[in-house]
Design a protein around this motif. Structure first.
Motif, PDB file in Angstrom:
ATOM      1  N   ASP A 279      -7.655   2.706   1.179  1.00 19.41           N
ATOM      2  CA  ASP A 279      -6.204   2.860   1.096  1.00 19.41           C
ATOM      3  C   ASP A 279      -5.727   2.508  -0.315  1.00 19.41           C
ATOM      4  OD1 ASP A 279      -3.389   2.692   1.446  1.00 19.41           O
ATOM      5  OD2 ASP A 279      -3.700   2.299   3.579  1.00 19.41           O
ATOM      6  N   PRO A 280      -4.944   3.376  -0.964  1.00 21.52           N
ATOM      7  CA  PRO A 280      -4.493   3.102  -2.345  1.00 21.52           C
ATOM      8  C   PRO A 280      -3.522   1.931  -2.460  1.00 21.52           C
ATOM      9  CG  PRO A 280      -4.257   5.436  -1.781  1.00 21.52           C
ATOM     10  CD  PRO A 280      -4.522   4.709  -0.505  1.00 21.52           C
ATOM     11  N   ASP A 281      -2.969   1.433  -1.346  1.00 21.53           N
ATOM     12  CA  ASP A 281      -1.957   0.379  -1.459  1.00 21.53           C
ATOM     13  C   ASP A 281      -2.505  -0.883  -2.116  1.00 21.53           C
ATOM     14  OD1 ASP A 281      -3.563  -0.399   0.645  1.00 21.53           O
ATOM     15  OD2 ASP A 281      -1.942  -0.593   2.115  1.00 21.53           O
ATOM     16  N   ILE A 282      -3.763  -1.225  -1.847  1.00 17.45           N
ATOM     17  CA  ILE A 282      -4.363  -2.414  -2.456  1.00 17.45           C
ATOM     18  C   ILE A 282      -4.500  -2.233  -3.964  1.00 17.45           C
ATOM     19  CG2 ILE A 282      -6.436  -3.841  -2.579  1.00 17.45           C
ATOM     20  CD1 ILE A 282      -4.713  -4.346  -0.134  1.00 17.45           C
ATOM     21  N   LEU A 283      -4.905  -1.036  -4.389  1.00 16.44           N
ATOM     22  CA  LEU A 283      -5.017  -0.762  -5.827  1.00 16.44           C
ATOM     23  C   LEU A 283      -3.645  -0.844  -6.485  1.00 16.44           C
ATOM     24  CD1 LEU A 283      -7.536   2.236  -5.933  1.00 16.44           C
ATOM     25  CD2 LEU A 283      -7.992  -0.219  -5.839  1.00 16.44           C
ATOM     26  N   ALA A 284      -2.608  -0.349  -5.799  1.00 18.04           N
ATOM     27  CA  ALA A 284      -1.258  -0.380  -6.359  1.00 18.04           C
ATOM     28  C   ALA A 284      -0.770  -1.813  -6.525  1.00 18.04           C
ATOM     29  CB  ALA A 284      -0.306   0.407  -5.460  1.00 18.04           C
ATOM     30  N   MET A 285      -1.056  -2.687  -5.566  1.00 23.92           N
ATOM     31  CA  MET A 285      -0.621  -4.079  -5.661  1.00 23.92           C
ATOM     32  C   MET A 285      -1.281  -4.778  -6.840  1.00 23.92           C
ATOM     33  SD  MET A 285      -0.565  -5.152  -1.615  1.00 23.92           S
ATOM     34  CE  MET A 285       0.113  -6.799  -1.930  1.00 23.92           C
TER      35      MET A 285
ATOM     36  N   LEU B 299       6.879   0.798   3.174  1.00 21.54           N
ATOM     37  CA  LEU B 299       6.202  -0.452   3.521  1.00 21.54           C
ATOM     38  C   LEU B 299       5.332  -0.945   2.370  1.00 21.54           C
ATOM     39  CD1 LEU B 299       5.196   0.255   7.223  1.00 21.54           C
ATOM     40  CD2 LEU B 299       7.091  -1.140   6.380  1.00 21.54           C
ATOM     41  N   THR B 300       4.700  -0.009   1.652  1.00 23.53           N
ATOM     42  CA  THR B 300       3.878  -0.412   0.507  1.00 23.53           C
ATOM     43  C   THR B 300       4.747  -0.966  -0.618  1.00 23.53           C
ATOM     44  OG1 THR B 300       2.238   1.283   1.073  1.00 23.53           O
ATOM     45  CG2 THR B 300       2.149   0.376  -1.149  1.00 23.53           C
ATOM     46  N   CYS B 301       5.919  -0.366  -0.841  1.00 26.74           N
ATOM     47  CA  CYS B 301       6.852  -0.908  -1.837  1.00 26.74           C
ATOM     48  C   CYS B 301       7.199  -2.356  -1.522  1.00 26.74           C
ATOM     49  CB  CYS B 301       8.130  -0.072  -1.879  1.00 26.74           C
ATOM     50  SG  CYS B 301       7.945   1.551  -2.628  1.00 26.74           S
ATOM     51  N   ARG B 302       7.426  -2.638  -0.254  1.00 16.67           N
ATOM     52  CA  ARG B 302       7.776  -4.005   0.149  1.00 16.67           C
ATOM     53  C   ARG B 302       6.602  -4.955  -0.054  1.00 16.67           C
ATOM     54  NH1 ARG B 302      10.987  -2.537   5.811  1.00 16.67           N
ATOM     55  NH2 ARG B 302      12.761  -1.478   4.820  1.00 16.67           N
ATOM     56  N   MET B 303       5.388  -4.482   0.219  1.00 18.96           N
ATOM     57  CA  MET B 303       4.211  -5.331   0.015  1.00 18.96           C
ATOM     58  C   MET B 303       3.999  -5.638  -1.465  1.00 18.96           C
ATOM     59  SD  MET B 303       1.152  -4.519   2.680  1.00 18.96           S
ATOM     60  CE  MET B 303       0.724  -2.940   1.954  1.00 18.96           C
ATOM     61  N   ILE B 304       4.341  -4.693  -2.333  1.00 19.41           N
ATOM     62  CA  ILE B 304       4.232  -4.932  -3.776  1.00 19.41           C
ATOM     63  C   ILE B 304       5.320  -5.899  -4.235  1.00 19.41           C
ATOM     64  CG2 ILE B 304       4.374  -3.849  -6.058  1.00 19.41           C
ATOM     65  CD1 ILE B 304       3.249  -1.290  -4.779  1.00 19.41           C
TER      66      ILE B 304
ATOM     67  N   ALA C 226      -3.222 -11.233  -7.201  1.00 16.30           N
ATOM     68  CA  ALA C 226      -4.152 -10.180  -6.799  1.00 16.30           C
ATOM     69  C   ALA C 226      -4.074 -10.046  -5.287  1.00 16.30           C
ATOM     70  CB  ALA C 226      -5.577 -10.507  -7.248  1.00 16.30           C
ATOM     71  N   ALA C 227      -4.561  -8.928  -4.780  1.00 17.76           N
ATOM     72  CA  ALA C 227      -4.444  -8.659  -3.348  1.00 17.76           C
ATOM     73  C   ALA C 227      -5.707  -8.011  -2.817  1.00 17.76           C
ATOM     74  CB  ALA C 227      -3.241  -7.758  -3.074  1.00 17.76           C
ATOM     75  N   ALA C 228      -5.952  -8.226  -1.535  1.00 18.84           N
ATOM     76  CA  ALA C 228      -7.094  -7.600  -0.860  1.00 18.84           C
ATOM     77  C   ALA C 228      -6.769  -7.484   0.625  1.00 18.84           C
ATOM     78  CB  ALA C 228      -8.370  -8.401  -1.059  1.00 18.84           C
TER      79      ALA C 228
ATOM     80  N   SER D 267      -6.493  -6.787  10.598  1.00 17.51           N
ATOM     81  CA  SER D 267      -6.278  -6.072   9.336  1.00 17.51           C
ATOM     82  C   SER D 267      -5.181  -6.810   8.592  1.00 17.51           C
ATOM     83  CB  SER D 267      -5.880  -4.619   9.576  1.00 17.51           C
ATOM     84  OG  SER D 267      -5.583  -3.974   8.343  1.00 17.51           O
ATOM     85  N   LEU D 268      -5.572  -7.683   7.670  1.00 18.93           N
ATOM     86  CA  LEU D 268      -4.623  -8.510   6.945  1.00 18.93           C
ATOM     87  C   LEU D 268      -4.643  -8.166   5.464  1.00 18.93           C
ATOM     88  CD1 LEU D 268      -5.255 -12.065   8.463  1.00 18.93           C
ATOM     89  CD2 LEU D 268      -3.538 -10.396   9.146  1.00 18.93           C
ATOM     90  N   VAL D 269      -3.466  -8.005   4.877  1.00 16.64           N
ATOM     91  CA  VAL D 269      -3.327  -7.880   3.431  1.00 16.64           C
ATOM     92  C   VAL D 269      -2.889  -9.238   2.899  1.00 16.64           C
ATOM     93  CG1 VAL D 269      -2.102  -6.768   1.531  1.00 16.64           C
ATOM     94  CG2 VAL D 269      -2.755  -5.437   3.539  1.00 16.64           C
ATOM     95  N   VAL D 270      -3.709  -9.795   2.032  1.00 20.06           N
ATOM     96  CA  VAL D 270      -3.456 -11.135   1.497  1.00 20.06           C
ATOM     97  C   VAL D 270      -3.259 -11.033  -0.010  1.00 20.06           C
ATOM     98  CG1 VAL D 270      -4.356 -13.476   1.230  1.00 20.06           C
ATOM     99  CG2 VAL D 270      -4.848 -12.183   3.319  1.00 20.06           C
ATOM    100  N   ALA D 271      -2.147 -11.577  -0.506  1.00 18.48           N
ATOM    101  CA  ALA D 271      -1.881 -11.638  -1.945  1.00 18.48           C
ATOM    102  C   ALA D 271      -1.787 -13.096  -2.358  1.00 18.48           C
ATOM    103  CB  ALA D 271      -0.589 -10.903  -2.295  1.00 18.48           C
ATOM    104  N   GLY D 272      -2.337 -13.401  -3.524  1.00 14.13           N
ATOM    105  CA  GLY D 272      -2.318 -14.790  -3.949  1.00 14.13           C
ATOM    106  C   GLY D 272      -2.489 -14.943  -5.444  1.00 14.13           C
ATOM    107  N   THR D 273      -2.185 -16.142  -5.903  1.00 16.54           N
ATOM    108  CA  THR D 273      -2.434 -16.532  -7.287  1.00 16.54           C
ATOM    109  C   THR D 273      -3.794 -17.218  -7.351  1.00 16.54           C
ATOM    110  OG1 THR D 273      -1.370 -18.677  -6.966  1.00 16.54           O
ATOM    111  CG2 THR D 273       0.036 -16.847  -7.656  1.00 16.54           C
TER     112      THR D 273
END
Length: 234
Positions: free
Chosen positions: A123-129, A88-93, A148-150, A174-180
């Protein structure tokens, strides 16, 4: 040349370091916050193939040693089928990155995020993104970033940026948001029953919160980034 930059996100200091590890990769960065540390590397073929699609591979790897555990002999072989969390983290990246490669770029590209240590609080997933975008920005691989993501939570009527795992247990969303810089490119997560405006404001809150991370990536790119390859659009 070792270069380190840092900023404060959600009450925590987030650090990007490059030039010390994985020097043979096209781009590499170590992202850390507290005791959580993730190495992200990206490599790509020099020649572009006429494949008609982008052969991009994303890998996110968690190892038990990152949490200070050494498995017994029966479970010692950790390299194999990835866990559900890793998939799931791979997909989020992948999702926010893939559309930002230029039309015509089809070199085989591999991005690997490896969790070196995890403090069980963030959670390390945010750092990985964030590390994935930074590694691409520092490399010679063409990429129309940064992104960037948070993660954003909603606790007692207040929005919390990158909440801890303990805080997430009490959070309504609990939302993960990625944006420019100017737009949101991905939203992933969960939310309970609440007003739509609360969820929408959470997305805007996260997008405003990731702007310092974009500034850091642009700063690193200007100081130690490699010249980008030329890509001829079809």
């Amino acid at each position: 040349m070792i270069k380190t930059v840092a900023t404060e996100i959600g009450g925590r200091t987030l650090v990007f370091e490059t030039g010390k590890m994985a020097k043979q990769a096209n781009g590499s960065v170590v992202v850390s916050s507290g005791e959580t540390m993730v190495l992200v590397t990206v490599v790509a073929e020099t020649e572009s193939k006429d494949l008609g699609f982008l052969p991009l591979t994303i890998e996110y790897q968690e190892r038990m040693y990152a949490a200070g555990r050494i498995p017994g002999s029966y479970f010692r072989r950790e390299i194999g089928r990835p866990s559900e969390k890793e998939v799931l983290t791979c997909r989020m990246i992948d999702r926010p990155l893939r559309p930002l490669f230029p039309n015509g770029y089809s070199s085989e590209t591999q991005l690997i995020a490896t969790v070196f240590s995890a403090d069980q609080d963030l959670d390390p997933d945010i750092l990985a993104m964030n590390g994935a975008s930074t590694a691409l920005m520092l490399s010679d691989i063409p990429f129309a970033g940064p992104i960037a993501a948070a993660r954003v939570g909603y606790i007692d009527g207040q929005y919390v940026l990158n909440p801890s795992k303990t805080q997430l247990e009490k959070s309504q969303i609990s939302l993960v948001v990625a944006g420019t810089r100017s737009a949101v490119v991905m939203v992933e997560g969960r939310a309970g029953e609440m007003d739509e405006d609360v969820v929408l404001e959470a997305i805007f809150f996260a997008h405003a919160g990731i702007q310092p991370l974009i500034d850091l990536q642009l700063q690193l790119r200007e100081e130690v980034g490699k010249a980008k390859r030329e890509v001829v659009a079809p």
